[in-house]
Each structure stands twice: as C-alpha cells, then as structure tokens.
Write a protein that holds these residues in place. Structure first.
Motif, mmCIF file in Angstrom:
data_model
loop_
_atom_site.group_PDB
_atom_site.id
_atom_site.type_symbol
_atom_site.label_atom_id
_atom_site.label_comp_id
_atom_site.label_asym_id
_atom_site.label_seq_id
_atom_site.Cartn_x
_atom_site.Cartn_y
_atom_site.Cartn_z
ATOM 1 N N LEU A 1 0.845 -1.197 0.000
ATOM 2 C CA LEU A 1 0.000 0.000 0.000
ATOM 3 C C LEU A 1 0.879 1.244 0.000
ATOM 4 O O LEU A 1 1.769 1.389 0.831
ATOM 5 N N ASP A 2 0.614 2.137 -0.944
ATOM 6 C CA ASP A 2 1.343 3.395 -1.027
ATOM 7 C C ASP A 2 0.775 4.399 -0.016
ATOM 8 O O ASP A 2 -0.345 4.231 0.484
ATOM 9 N N PRO A 3 1.538 5.449 0.314
ATOM 10 C CA PRO A 3 1.029 6.463 1.263
ATOM 11 C C PRO A 3 -0.344 7.017 0.907
ATOM 12 O O PRO A 3 -1.182 7.193 1.806
ATOM 13 N N PRO A 4 -0.680 7.305 -0.369
ATOM 14 C CA PRO A 4 -2.041 7.774 -0.666
ATOM 15 C C PRO A 4 -3.115 6.743 -0.328
ATOM 16 O O PRO A 4 -4.213 7.107 0.113
ATOM 17 N N ASP A 5 -2.799 5.451 -0.530
ATOM 18 C CA ASP A 5 -3.755 4.400 -0.179
ATOM 19 C C ASP A 5 -3.971 4.352 1.332
ATOM 20 O O ASP A 5 -5.108 4.243 1.814
#
Length: 347
Positions: free
Chosen positions: A263-267
């Motif tokens: 999971l990326d920071p925006p997710d």
C-alpha cells in the motif's frame, strides 16, 4: 499403503508430485484416532508457507503433502477434517492417524464428495466474514469473482446471515450463472452482478449506486492488481487496490488473500480517512498456531453446519466428479498450476 507426496523443486522449479509407499506406526499417539479415508480434496500447496513454518514435516528431501482436506470414517460415522501442516501422513493414504480434535461429524444430508469440495473454501469464507470482517445482518458485502468456489461460499454464508451481496463476474457465462442464483423463485441471491471481463471500470460507480454513495461494509478479494498495467489477461480481471479502497465505506473491512500486498502512502491516507481496516486471510493459521486451537475447534463445526444451511448447493458453480486415486498426481499438478480451482479424489 500408498499416498500422494510433494517433492519441492530446486530454486524456482515447479514441485513434483509422486505416489509413494507409507506405513502406520505400531502405537497410536495420545488423543489420536486411526481412520479410513473415503475422499480427499486437493488444493494448491504454498511452499512459501511451508518454508516459513516451524511445523514443516520433511523427510528424505520430500515435503509431505498435508494441505489436503479429507472426509474420513471413524467408526461407521463420517467425519470431515483438515490435516495440520505437521501431519506425517498424506491425505490420500487408505488409513491414517489424526488428532481427534481436528475432526467434526458430517451432517447426514451432505455427501462426502460435496463436503471435501466445500470444506476448505467454507472455512476460508467463514474466517473472512466472521473472524476478520465481523459480519452482521444489514451489512453490504462485495465479493470479487463470486462464481469461484471461494466466492460462492462467501455469497452463501453472507445471504444466510442477512447481508446484502454484490459481486463481480469474470465471463459472460459466470455472469449468467450468478444472476440465476435464487434461494427461492422470487428473491435473487445476489443484489447486483458487476461484469469486469469487458475491460471497463464500472466497479466504483455501480457500487456507489447500489449503496447510495456510502460504499460497502466488507470487501473480499481473490487477488488484486498492484500496478495499473498488467501483462496477463488473468491479472487484468483482478481489481486494482485503489478501486477496492475507493468502494469501502466508513469503518469498512477489506479482507485480502494477496500475500505481497503493498500500500502506497495515498492508499494508507484514504484508509485512514475512512477509518477502514485491511486483514490478511491465511487459512493455514488455524492448524499452524496452537494458540488459536480453541477458536478453530469452534469454527469448524459451525462452518460445516453453515454449508448445510446455505441456500444453494456448495458443489456449484463447478460441479465435478471425483477422480480415482491413480489420477491424483495429474489432478494435483493441474490444481498446483492454478489450471483448476479444486479437485476431489475418491478412494
């Protein structure tokens, strides 16, 4: 007697499955019973899980094929059970010793072949919906690939407990099958079937339309795409991780079977804003961890009873005849390569 065993390949080579001779000990262990195997369900063997587990049973460079789901008789009564990771026996042996705590009595109206075909998927569905997602009446559930054996078990259990179900279909045939699922003449089993085989991205608008813009309470996937561009046609049918997070409502639960989810920071930010959670579904944890034994002993009987009370037959949508043991090696290889969802061997 003979049993099916797996020989792990070198480096990234595919494992080999062979029929080998096996023998029983002279003395039965404490709390064990000696039972006759009537049928055995085969599922893909995850070597990474075996390598990471301290309970792997290794002998003569062979990893014992214990990830099999058996229907066994003890005395004169049928008992479904799941062999743990440290079991020294193959599920395709004629007679094996197993701990009595891993067995549960099979209901009369559920056939042996149907039980082995539904046991693993039913346990996974029960774990995902009850243990991880805390399913309750009135919730809305989105099941990815509802026509798969695991997806179908999720749909059955959710509908039995009063949950509104949405699902996706991966082909026109599966779309028609899901639309025709009805516990009775009037009511459909699935509120909305969303096709994803045409390459369109209608998942988010359709889900929001069905939920009044609130999103769903629970999402259960059978794999996700981490990148927008995927080469294989099979991967293109999987939902993107951002789409799953987008359809979640406030306080929603996402249950995933993707082992390498990133999971990326925006997710993570979007999950934080929705106060939503992500759970990983690992069905092997029940037999691999002794700390969870008590919960497992309660879940397994509840799950097998739920299979009987479900509104449709658990052997659908892919009813298949049980194969004889001499075809077990070929059947296991097709299951391991994911060319087949499941296989049942009848002894």
């Amino acid at each position: 007697m003979k049993g099916l065993y797996c020989r792990a390949g070198l480096s990234d080579a595919e494992p080999k499955f062979v029929i080998q001779e096996a023998s029983l000990p002279d003395v039965i262990g404490t709390h064990q019973v000696r039972i006759q195997v009537k049928a055995c369900g085969l599922s893909p063997l995850d070597l990474k899980v075996l390598e990471s587990s301290q309970n792997v049973y290794v002998h003569d460079s062979a990893v014992y094929m214990t990830k099999q789901y058996d229907v066994m008789s003890y005395p004169r009564l049928p008992f479904p059970g799941i062999l743990p990771l440290d079991s020294p026996f193959s599920g395709l042996c004629d007679v094996i010793d197993v701990d009595e705590h891993y067995l549960v009595q099979k209901p009369e109206k559920l056939s042996s072949v149907c039980a082995v075909g539904a046991l693993r998927d039913g346990l996974c569905a029960y774990t995902a919906l009850h243990t991880h997602a805390r399913m309750a009446a009135g919730h809305t559930l989105l099941v990815m690939d509802g026509a798969s054996p695991f997806g179908l078990m999720c749909i059955q259990l959710a509908c039995y407990h009063g949950v509104k179900v949405l699902t996706t279909s991966h082909s026109p045939q599966k779309h028609t099958f899901l639309q025709q699922l009805r516990p009775n003449v009037q009511d459909p089993l699935v509120a909305r079937v969303i096709p994803v085989d045409n390459g369109s991205s209608d998942l988010l608008p359709v889900v929001m339309e069905e939920t009044g813009g609130l999103g769903v309470d629970i999402v259960i996937d059978s794999g996700v795409r981490l990148q927008e561009e995927e080469e294989s046609e099979e991967a293109k049918l999987l939902p993107h991780k951002h789409d799953i997070i987008s359809v979640l409502g406030v306080g929603g639960h996402w249950v995933t079977s993707h082992q390498d989810l990133q999971l990326d920071p925006p997710d993570c930010r979007l999950l934080f804003l929705k106060s939503a959670s992500v759970s990983f579904l690992n069905p092997e944890v029940w037999t691999a961890s002794s700390a969870q034994q008590g919960r497992y002993l309660r879940i397994l009987p509840n799950q097998i009873q739920s299979v009987c009370l479900a509104p449709i037959c658990p052997s659908r949508p892919e009813p298949e005849e049980a194969v004889p043991r001499y075809e077990a090696t070929v059947a296991m290889e097709t299951v391991q390569l994911h060319q087949k969802k499941k296989a049942v061997v009848q002894l």
